[in-house]
Design a protein around this motif. Structure first.
Motif, PDB file in Angstrom:
ATOM      1  N   ALA A   1       0.835  -1.206   0.000  1.00 31.99           N
ATOM      2  CA  ALA A   1       0.000   0.000   0.000  1.00 31.99           C
ATOM      3  C   ALA A   1       0.868   1.254   0.000  1.00 31.99           C
ATOM      4  O   ALA A   1       0.575   2.222  -0.722  1.00 31.99           O
ATOM      5  N   ASP A   2       1.941   1.253   0.772  1.00 37.39           N
ATOM      6  CA  ASP A   2       2.856   2.400   0.804  1.00 37.39           C
ATOM      7  C   ASP A   2       3.509   2.622  -0.556  1.00 37.39           C
ATOM      8  O   ASP A   2       3.651   3.763  -1.014  1.00 37.39           O
ATOM      9  N   ALA A   3       3.905   1.540  -1.229  1.00 40.21           N
ATOM     10  CA  ALA A   3       4.517   1.655  -2.556  1.00 40.21           C
ATOM     11  C   ALA A   3       3.521   2.224  -3.563  1.00 40.21           C
ATOM     12  O   ALA A   3       3.864   3.082  -4.385  1.00 40.21           O
ATOM     13  N   PHE A   4       2.281   1.771  -3.497  1.00 41.17           N
ATOM     14  CA  PHE A   4       1.252   2.274  -4.395  1.00 41.17           C
ATOM     15  C   PHE A   4       1.005   3.755  -4.141  1.00 41.17           C
ATOM     16  O   PHE A   4       0.923   4.552  -5.076  1.00 41.17           O
ATOM     17  N   THR A   5       0.894   4.132  -2.870  1.00 42.00           N
ATOM     18  CA  THR A   5       0.658   5.527  -2.509  1.00 42.00           C
ATOM     19  C   THR A   5       1.801   6.421  -2.977  1.00 42.00           C
ATOM     20  O   THR A   5       1.573   7.518  -3.473  1.00 42.00           O
ATOM     21  N   ALA A   6       3.028   5.928  -2.842  1.00 46.90           N
ATOM     22  CA  ALA A   6       4.192   6.703  -3.294  1.00 46.90           C
ATOM     23  C   ALA A   6       4.171   6.901  -4.810  1.00 46.90           C
ATOM     24  O   ALA A   6       4.559   7.958  -5.308  1.00 46.90           O
ATOM     25  N   ALA A   7       3.712   5.910  -5.533  1.00 40.91           N
ATOM     26  CA  ALA A   7       3.665   5.987  -6.992  1.00 40.91           C
ATOM     27  C   ALA A   7       2.460   6.767  -7.507  1.00 40.91           C
ATOM     28  O   ALA A   7       2.438   7.175  -8.663  1.00 40.91           O
ATOM     29  N   HIS A   8       1.446   6.969  -6.650  1.00 45.03           N
ATOM     30  CA  HIS A   8       0.213   7.650  -7.046  1.00 45.03           C
ATOM     31  C   HIS A   8      -0.149   8.697  -5.990  1.00 45.03           C
ATOM     32  O   HIS A   8      -1.016   8.455  -5.145  1.00 45.03           O
ATOM     33  N   PRO A   9       0.514   9.865  -6.014  1.00 41.45           N
ATOM     34  CA  PRO A   9       0.223  10.907  -5.019  1.00 41.45           C
ATOM     35  C   PRO A   9      -1.266  11.263  -4.991  1.00 41.45           C
ATOM     36  O   PRO A   9      -1.930  11.305  -6.024  1.00 41.45           O
ATOM     37  N   GLY A  10      -1.768  11.448  -3.793  1.00 38.84           N
ATOM     38  CA  GLY A  10      -3.182  11.780  -3.617  1.00 38.84           C
ATOM     39  C   GLY A  10      -4.076  10.566  -3.518  1.00 38.84           C
ATOM     40  O   GLY A  10      -5.269  10.692  -3.304  1.00 38.84           O
ATOM     41  N   LYS A  11      -3.502   9.377  -3.685  1.00 38.49           N
ATOM     42  CA  LYS A  11      -4.268   8.137  -3.587  1.00 38.49           C
ATOM     43  C   LYS A  11      -3.843   7.405  -2.318  1.00 38.49           C
ATOM     44  O   LYS A  11      -2.681   7.376  -1.971  1.00 38.49           O
ATOM     45  N   GLU A  12      -4.783   6.815  -1.654  1.00 39.32           N
ATOM     46  CA  GLU A  12      -4.528   6.025  -0.456  1.00 39.32           C
ATOM     47  C   GLU A  12      -5.100   4.640  -0.650  1.00 39.32           C
ATOM     48  O   GLU A  12      -6.034   4.447  -1.428  1.00 39.32           O
ATOM     49  N   VAL A  13      -4.557   3.671   0.071  1.00 40.24           N
ATOM     50  CA  VAL A  13      -5.074   2.314   0.047  1.00 40.24           C
ATOM     51  C   VAL A  13      -5.388   1.914   1.478  1.00 40.24           C
ATOM     52  O   VAL A  13      -4.528   1.961   2.351  1.00 40.24           O
ATOM     53  N   GLU A  14      -6.630   1.564   1.711  1.00 39.47           N
ATOM     54  CA  GLU A  14      -7.079   1.080   3.016  1.00 39.47           C
ATOM     55  C   GLU A  14      -7.148  -0.443   2.927  1.00 39.47           C
ATOM     56  O   GLU A  14      -7.947  -0.986   2.171  1.00 39.47           O
ATOM     57  N   VAL A  15      -6.299  -1.114   3.681  1.00 36.52           N
ATOM     58  CA  VAL A  15      -6.233  -2.576   3.637  1.00 36.52           C
ATOM     59  C   VAL A  15      -6.954  -3.153   4.852  1.00 36.52           C
ATOM     60  O   VAL A  15      -6.699  -2.745   5.980  1.00 36.52           O
ATOM     61  N   THR A  16      -7.854  -4.099   4.595  1.00 37.94           N
ATOM     62  CA  THR A  16      -8.530  -4.828   5.662  1.00 37.94           C
ATOM     63  C   THR A  16      -8.234  -6.301   5.462  1.00 37.94           C
ATOM     64  O   THR A  16      -8.433  -6.837   4.372  1.00 37.94           O
ATOM     65  N   LEU A  17      -7.732  -6.937   6.508  1.00 36.76           N
ATOM     66  CA  LEU A  17      -7.421  -8.360   6.456  1.00 36.76           C
ATOM     67  C   LEU A  17      -8.438  -9.133   7.288  1.00 36.76           C
ATOM     68  O   LEU A  17      -8.787  -8.719   8.391  1.00 36.76           O
ATOM     69  N   TYR A  18      -8.898 -10.248   6.734  1.00 38.14           N
ATOM     70  CA  TYR A  18      -9.768 -11.161   7.455  1.00 38.14           C
ATOM     71  C   TYR A  18      -9.115 -12.536   7.442  1.00 38.14           C
ATOM     72  O   TYR A  18      -8.441 -12.893   6.476  1.00 38.14           O
ATOM     73  N   PRO A  19      -9.317 -13.335   8.499  1.00 34.24           N
ATOM     74  CA  PRO A  19      -8.789 -14.701   8.474  1.00 34.24           C
ATOM     75  C   PRO A  19      -9.262 -15.411   7.205  1.00 34.24           C
ATOM     76  O   PRO A  19     -10.386 -15.201   6.745  1.00 34.24           O
ATOM     77  N   TRP A  20      -8.397 -16.244   6.653  1.00 36.57           N
ATOM     78  CA  TRP A  20      -8.709 -16.900   5.374  1.00 36.57           C
ATOM     79  C   TRP A  20     -10.038 -17.642   5.406  1.00 36.57           C
ATOM     80  O   TRP A  20     -10.735 -17.711   4.412  1.00 36.57           O
ATOM     81  N   ALA A  21     -10.409 -18.187   6.551  1.00 33.35           N
ATOM     82  CA  ALA A  21     -11.661 -18.935   6.650  1.00 33.35           C
ATOM     83  C   ALA A  21     -12.889 -18.014   6.629  1.00 33.35           C
ATOM     84  O   ALA A  21     -14.004 -18.475   6.394  1.00 33.35           O
ATOM     85  N   ASP A  22     -12.691 -16.719   6.850  1.00 31.49           N
ATOM     86  CA  ASP A  22     -13.801 -15.774   6.953  1.00 31.49           C
ATOM     87  C   ASP A  22     -13.896 -14.786   5.794  1.00 31.49           C
ATOM     88  O   ASP A  22     -14.913 -14.115   5.638  1.00 31.49           O
ATOM     89  N   VAL A  23     -12.844 -14.664   4.996  1.00 37.73           N
ATOM     90  CA  VAL A  23     -12.781 -13.583   4.018  1.00 37.73           C
ATOM     91  C   VAL A  23     -13.909 -13.648   2.993  1.00 37.73           C
ATOM     92  O   VAL A  23     -14.500 -12.618   2.661  1.00 37.73           O
ATOM     93  N   ASP A  24     -14.250 -14.828   2.500  1.00 40.48           N
ATOM     94  CA  ASP A  24     -15.337 -14.925   1.510  1.00 40.48           C
ATOM     95  C   ASP A  24     -16.663 -14.456   2.109  1.00 40.48           C
ATOM     96  O   ASP A  24     -17.413 -13.708   1.470  1.00 40.48           O
TER      97      ASP A  24
END
Length: 99
Positions: free
Chosen positions: A59-82
């Motif tokens: 997310a930090d690399a993406f933000t650095a390459a695209h100023p003004g853009k942010e990435v909000e990452v949410t992680l869920y346990p693999w058994a729950d993500v779907d």
């Protein structure tokens, strides 16, 4: 060596999807920038094996390459993500990218 190839492939795919979203439609606006919401599976079972650091770095690399853009990452346990992504979609609150 195989885990590196898979990890690199996932990184390229995620960055490509996020890049396409930025140019195609964007997401929820926050001030003058855009926030893209990414939901991913967490395969680790402790802070030491968590993929949080990986996704934060991506997310930090993406933000650095695209100023003004942010990435909000949410992680869920693999058994729950779907189930969680399905719930989000049903509630009309789908993430921009779900892996």
């Amino acid at each position: 060596m195989r885990p590196r190839i898979i990890g690199a492939t996932a990184s390229v795919a995620a960055l490509g999807l996020l890049g396409s979203l930025v140019t195609a439609c964007g997401s929820s606006s926050s001030g003058s920038g855009t926030t893209l919401r990414l939901v991913a599976a967490e395969y680790g079972n402790s802070p030491a094996s968590s993929s949080k650091a990986y996704w934060d770095k991506l997310a930090d690399a993406f933000t650095a390459a695209h100023p003004g853009k942010e990435v909000e990452v949410t992680l869920y346990p693999w058994a729950d993500v779907d189930r969680e992504v399905t719930r989000m979609v049903e509630e009309g609150n789908a993430p921009d990218v779900a892996l």
